[in-house]
Scaffold this motif. Structure first.
Motif, mmCIF file in Angstrom:
data_model
loop_
_atom_site.group_PDB
_atom_site.id
_atom_site.type_symbol
_atom_site.label_atom_id
_atom_site.label_comp_id
_atom_site.label_asym_id
_atom_site.label_seq_id
_atom_site.Cartn_x
_atom_site.Cartn_y
_atom_site.Cartn_z
ATOM 1 N N LEU A 149 5.023 -9.870 25.606
ATOM 2 C CA LEU A 149 3.740 -9.401 26.121
ATOM 3 C C LEU A 149 3.473 -10.239 27.367
ATOM 4 C CD1 LEU A 149 1.729 -9.121 22.786
ATOM 5 C CD2 LEU A 149 2.722 -7.263 24.143
ATOM 6 N N ARG A 150 3.300 -9.574 28.520
ATOM 7 C CA ARG A 150 3.190 -10.325 29.781
ATOM 8 C C ARG A 150 2.164 -11.447 29.653
ATOM 9 N NH1 ARG A 150 0.942 -5.043 32.247
ATOM 10 N NH2 ARG A 150 -0.899 -4.954 30.941
ATOM 11 N N THR A 151 2.503 -12.584 30.244
ATOM 12 C CA THR A 151 1.582 -13.724 30.198
ATOM 13 C C THR A 151 0.732 -13.781 31.457
ATOM 14 O OG1 THR A 151 3.132 -15.257 31.225
ATOM 15 C CG2 THR A 151 3.238 -15.051 28.833
ATOM 16 N N HIS A 152 1.091 -12.966 32.460
ATOM 17 C CA HIS A 152 0.289 -12.905 33.682
ATOM 18 C C HIS A 152 0.646 -11.626 34.448
ATOM 19 C CE1 HIS A 152 3.569 -15.432 35.993
ATOM 20 N NE2 HIS A 152 4.098 -14.525 35.197
ATOM 21 N N THR A 153 -0.265 -11.209 35.300
ATOM 22 C CA THR A 153 -0.021 -9.978 36.062
ATOM 23 C C THR A 153 1.013 -10.188 37.170
ATOM 24 O OG1 THR A 153 -2.079 -10.565 37.197
ATOM 25 C CG2 THR A 153 -2.176 -8.740 35.629
ATOM 26 N N SER A 154 1.357 -11.446 37.471
ATOM 27 C CA SER A 154 2.411 -11.694 38.473
ATOM 28 C C SER A 154 3.735 -11.067 38.026
ATOM 29 C CB SER A 154 2.606 -13.196 38.685
ATOM 30 O OG SER A 154 1.391 -13.800 39.063
ATOM 31 N N ALA A 155 3.867 -10.772 36.736
ATOM 32 C CA ALA A 155 5.077 -10.126 36.216
ATOM 33 C C ALA A 155 5.403 -8.833 36.973
ATOM 34 C CB ALA A 155 4.904 -9.827 34.725
ATOM 35 N N HIS A 156 4.419 -8.245 37.646
ATOM 36 C CA HIS A 156 4.657 -6.958 38.315
ATOM 37 C C HIS A 156 4.831 -7.083 39.823
ATOM 38 C CE1 HIS A 156 3.944 -5.127 34.475
ATOM 39 N NE2 HIS A 156 2.780 -5.756 34.390
ATOM 40 N N GLN A 157 4.817 -8.314 40.328
ATOM 41 C CA GLN A 157 4.917 -8.496 41.788
ATOM 42 C C GLN A 157 6.179 -7.869 42.367
ATOM 43 O OE1 GLN A 157 4.626 -12.477 43.305
ATOM 44 N NE2 GLN A 157 2.536 -12.774 42.597
ATOM 45 N N LEU A 158 7.343 -8.348 41.912
ATOM 46 C CA LEU A 158 8.614 -7.915 42.502
ATOM 47 C C LEU A 158 8.810 -6.411 42.317
ATOM 48 C CD1 LEU A 158 11.382 -8.248 43.763
ATOM 49 C CD2 LEU A 158 12.262 -9.000 41.548
ATOM 50 N N GLN A 159 8.506 -5.972 41.097
ATOM 51 C CA GLN A 159 8.733 -4.576 40.750
ATOM 52 C C GLN A 159 7.930 -3.620 41.638
ATOM 53 O OE1 GLN A 159 7.173 -4.172 36.907
ATOM 54 N NE2 GLN A 159 8.761 -2.742 36.248
ATOM 55 N N SER A 176 1.879 -0.920 31.286
ATOM 56 C CA SER A 176 2.079 -1.445 29.929
ATOM 57 C C SER A 176 2.227 -2.972 29.925
ATOM 58 C CB SER A 176 3.335 -0.818 29.321
ATOM 59 O OG SER A 176 3.708 -1.522 28.157
ATOM 60 N N PRO A 177 1.670 -3.628 28.895
ATOM 61 C CA PRO A 177 1.796 -5.101 28.800
ATOM 62 C C PRO A 177 3.178 -5.561 28.333
ATOM 63 C CG PRO A 177 0.591 -4.256 26.906
ATOM 64 C CD PRO A 177 0.841 -3.078 27.804
ATOM 65 N N VAL A 178 4.024 -4.622 27.911
ATOM 66 C CA VAL A 178 5.350 -5.009 27.425
ATOM 67 C C VAL A 178 6.289 -5.131 28.622
ATOM 68 C CG1 VAL A 178 7.284 -4.372 25.935
ATOM 69 C CG2 VAL A 178 4.929 -3.805 25.257
ATOM 70 N N VAL A 179 6.778 -6.337 28.867
ATOM 71 C CA VAL A 179 7.643 -6.569 30.028
ATOM 72 C C VAL A 179 8.890 -7.345 29.592
ATOM 73 C CG1 VAL A 179 5.697 -6.609 31.659
ATOM 74 C CG2 VAL A 179 6.542 -8.758 30.700
ATOM 75 N N SER A 180 9.846 -7.427 30.489
ATOM 76 C CA SER A 180 11.060 -8.186 30.179
ATOM 77 C C SER A 180 10.862 -9.654 30.570
ATOM 78 C CB SER A 180 12.248 -7.606 30.950
ATOM 79 O OG SER A 180 12.011 -7.743 32.336
ATOM 80 N N THR A 181 11.711 -10.514 30.011
ATOM 81 C CA THR A 181 11.658 -11.930 30.408
ATOM 82 C C THR A 181 11.993 -12.038 31.900
ATOM 83 O OG1 THR A 181 13.924 -12.114 29.609
ATOM 84 C CG2 THR A 181 12.223 -12.970 28.176
ATOM 85 N N TYR A 182 12.825 -11.107 32.385
ATOM 86 C CA TYR A 182 13.157 -11.114 33.819
ATOM 87 C C TYR A 182 11.884 -10.920 34.644
ATOM 88 C CZ TYR A 182 15.006 -9.994 38.366
ATOM 89 O OH TYR A 182 15.241 -10.008 39.710
ATOM 90 N N GLN A 183 11.098 -9.892 34.284
ATOM 91 C CA GLN A 183 9.878 -9.626 35.058
ATOM 92 C C GLN A 183 8.902 -10.787 35.006
ATOM 93 O OE1 GLN A 183 9.113 -5.897 32.829
ATOM 94 N NE2 GLN A 183 8.505 -5.087 34.812
ATOM 95 N N ASN A 184 8.682 -11.290 33.786
ATOM 96 C CA ASN A 184 7.625 -12.281 33.595
ATOM 97 C C ASN A 184 8.000 -13.658 34.141
ATOM 98 O OD1 ASN A 184 4.892 -12.272 31.969
ATOM 99 N ND2 ASN A 184 5.839 -14.272 31.606
ATOM 100 N N PHE A 185 9.303 -13.988 34.074
ATOM 101 C CA PHE A 185 9.717 -15.348 34.447
ATOM 102 C C PHE A 185 10.769 -15.390 35.559
ATOM 103 C CE2 PHE A 185 8.582 -15.918 29.794
ATOM 104 C CZ PHE A 185 7.391 -16.584 30.044
ATOM 105 N N ASP A 186 11.957 -14.773 35.297
ATOM 106 C CA ASP A 186 13.086 -14.977 36.220
ATOM 107 C C ASP A 186 12.792 -14.451 37.617
ATOM 108 O OD1 ASP A 186 15.462 -15.813 34.212
ATOM 109 O OD2 ASP A 186 14.144 -14.330 33.303
ATOM 110 N N SER A 187 12.166 -13.265 37.699
ATOM 111 C CA SER A 187 11.924 -12.673 39.018
ATOM 112 C C SER A 187 11.001 -13.559 39.847
ATOM 113 C CB SER A 187 11.307 -11.278 38.873
ATOM 114 O OG SER A 187 9.946 -11.371 38.496
#
Ligand code: FA5
Ligand code: MG
Length: 553
Positions: free
Chosen positions: A138-148, A103-114
């Motif tokens: 809405l995620r601004t990049h797929t890097s939002a899923h790296q840590l997870q 899903s494109p809906v992510v948290s600010t933690y995923q998209n930025f802080d992580s």
């Protein structure tokens, strides 16, 4: 008349500092339902995305036109060029886990802080990012899923790992690819669009593995490419050096970083050469007629870059139709991301490709808007697994309009507010928006801007009348005014404007009256039918108005 056009720039930018961080524990597949943080029945002012409800707040700025795109799912239409390209890349990386359904809906933690974005990083700004609410975007990049995804692999989280299409390829997510839609408030032109697609690649190694590779001097032997050979369609140029300006992380040995960089660049070069070779082969088989203006040689260059989550970092660019087109960012992953995922003995690299940019090269597609076209003359040209050169259908005459306005005195103007406004009103008819003039009055200090909006439909002629109806400078101005006035809830200035003897234009008065009604009661309580009828009379766009009301209420 009201003086000038007003926008929200700085008032919204300040919100950035108030962001608080919450991490979602789940990785949702596209379309899965997530409980809104306000559980219970859906409230009328909730925002709905992919079947789930979220609370609106002052951060909410995702427009209806953007939310509509979350459901388009272009990567899952097998004959869409982006889906064809996705499959081609997946095939190039058979030992990586493949994800294309997150899903494109992510948290600010995923998209930025992580990823180590600083609290005041401009990417977090509401002028750059589409927020669902303060903590959700809405995620601004797929890097939002790296840590997870790394953490899921480490912990053996079977639910998340099951989202991979090839779960046996890298069962612990030590190597993975994520293809997905990403969202950014951005400029409008032939290679920028507010929704696009990225392919993230992450590849990790144990330090022992790397030591062995270095000892055996077989750096990436299995990925050796023939890219610099004569006759290759790609001419590779890499003069970058790892050094103070683009440093090795203190946690890494120089030879470890050098190994990762070589391995990554070779894999990426190979992939891009594959794609460009296929592009040229497709052009050749399209026949001589199409060869005249086509490109058979593609210079590719590496340049230094900066990302908060990699060091050293690079970007890759390809010379396409006379301009350097940036196709990806990449680098050696920041060690703390791997540590946060519990992978303390591993190090790795990551890349993020822009899929539209690669698909433009592969299929010879000249304009990024075409990817969203449902015109059969576009969709009918492609078939699953096949690389064919796009045959342009006749270009329809463009229509140009200039829009000028005074900048707000109380707040900053941000161009992306104008971009969204234009998109909301005219959709994909807009081909480009360019600043053509700035003016500051020498006495009053008041500043104005003039933008040229280029309208051109991909599938039909647009008439002057149509564009006039959409665009009419006064309408845009009034919309800007509405936005600012609603934001400020400044009833007095609305009443003043309505009573202003100089404002004799009946349509303006009608619009201002509607605005007054909306400000007084809010669109929800106002008589909707009455509003709609009035809007129709004045040729104003209800969607745009609803949007304005939503984001500012
Ligand atoms: C990123 O998004 C990083 N996450 C990439 C990355 C991943 C770096 C992993 C390091 C490690 P960037 O903002 O440069 O970086 O975007 C990556 C690519 O997306 C660009 O090179 C470009 O090809 C594409 N892209 C960016 N903005 C747009 C846009 N508005 N429209 C179409 N493509 C875009
Ligand atoms: Mg970039």
């Amino acid at each position: 008349m009201l003086s000038g056009v007003r926008t929200l720039g700085s008032a919204r930018a300040q919100w950035v500092l108030r962001s608080s961080v919450t991490q979602y524990k789940v990785l949702l597949p596209r379309g899965a339902r997530m409980q809104s943080s306000m559980s219970g029945a859906q409230r009328s002012d909730d925002i709905r995305v992919l079947g789930s409800s979220y609370n609106r707040d002052k951060w909410t700025n995702a427009t209806p036109a953007i939310l509509e795109k979350t459901g388009r799912d272009l990567l899952h239409h097998p004959s869409h060029p982006l889906a064809i390209l996705k499959e081609l890349i997946f095939k190039e990386f058979p030992t990586f886990a493949h994800y294309d359904n997150i899903s494109p809906v992510v948290s600010t933690y995923q998209n930025f802080d992580s990823l180590g974005f600083s609290k005041d990083h401009p990417g977090r700004s509401v002028t750059d990012t589409y927020y669902i609410n303060q903590n959700t975007l809405l995620r601004t990049h797929t890097s939002a899923h790296q840590l997870q995804l790394l953490a899921a692999g480490k912990k053996g989280d079977s639910e998340l790992l099951a989202l991979a299409r090839n779960s046996s390829a890298s069962p612990r997510n030590e190597r993975f690819l994520v293809a997905a839609d990403v969202y950014r408030r951005d400029e409008i032109d032939a290679s920028h669009y507010p929704v696009f697609h990225q392919m993230e690649g992450v590849c990790t190694f144990s330090r022992a593995e790397i030591r062995k590779h270095i000892r055996d001097r077989d750096i990436a032997a299995s990925t050796k490419s023939s890219t610099s050979e004569n006759g290759s369609v790609a001419k590779l140029l890499d003069t970058t050096v790892i050094g103070d300006a683009n440093p090795v992380q203190p946690e890494h040995l120089e030879e470890e970083a050098a190994f990762l960089a070589d391995h990554m660049k070779q894999m990426m070069n190979n992939m891009v050469v594959q794609i460009l070779t296929k592009a040229v082969a497709a052009q050749k088989s399209a026949g001589d007629a199409d060869m005249a203006g086509s490109q058979t040689e593609f210079p590719v260059r590496w340049i230094d870059a900066f990302f908060p989550f990699t060091s050293p970092s690079w970007e890759m660019e390809v010379l396409f139709q006379g301009e350097w087109l940036e196709i990806c960012g990449c680098g050696v992953m920041k060690q703390n991301i791997l540590e946060d995922a519990g992978m303390t003995d591993r190090i790795g690299w990551a890349f993020g490709f822009g899929l539209e940019r690669l698909a433009m090269l592969l299929f010879g597609i000249p304009d990024i808007r075409l990817f969203w076209s449902s015109d059969p003359r576009f969709t009918g040209q492609f078939a699953p697994g096949q690389i064919t050169t796009f045959k342009p259908f006749s270009r329809h005459p463009a229509c140009t309009k200039d829009v000028s306005f005074w900048l707000p005195e109380s707040s900053e103007f941000h161009e992306n507010d104008l971009m969204d406004m234009v998109r909301e009103i005219a959709g994909d008819l807009v081909e480009g928006v360019k600043l053509i003039d700035s003016f500051t009055h020498p006495k009053t200090g008041k500043a104005s801007r003039c933008y040229r909006i280029n309208y051109c439909s991909m599938d039909r002629n647009v008439t002057n009348e149509e564009i006039n109806a959409i665009q009419e400078q006064r309408q845009l101005n009034v919309l800007f005014q509405m936005k600012e006035l609603i934001r400020r809830q400044n009833k007095m200035s609305i009443i003043e404007a309505i009573n202003d003897p100089e404002n004799s234009d009946a349509q303006d008065k009608m619009r201002l009256y509607i605005l007054y009604m909306l400000v007084n009661k809010g669109l929800k309580q106002a008589n909707r039918d009455e509003c709609k009828a009035a809007l129709r009379v004045v040729g104003c766009n209800l969607t745009a108005l609803e949007h304005i009301n939503q984001i500012d209420s």
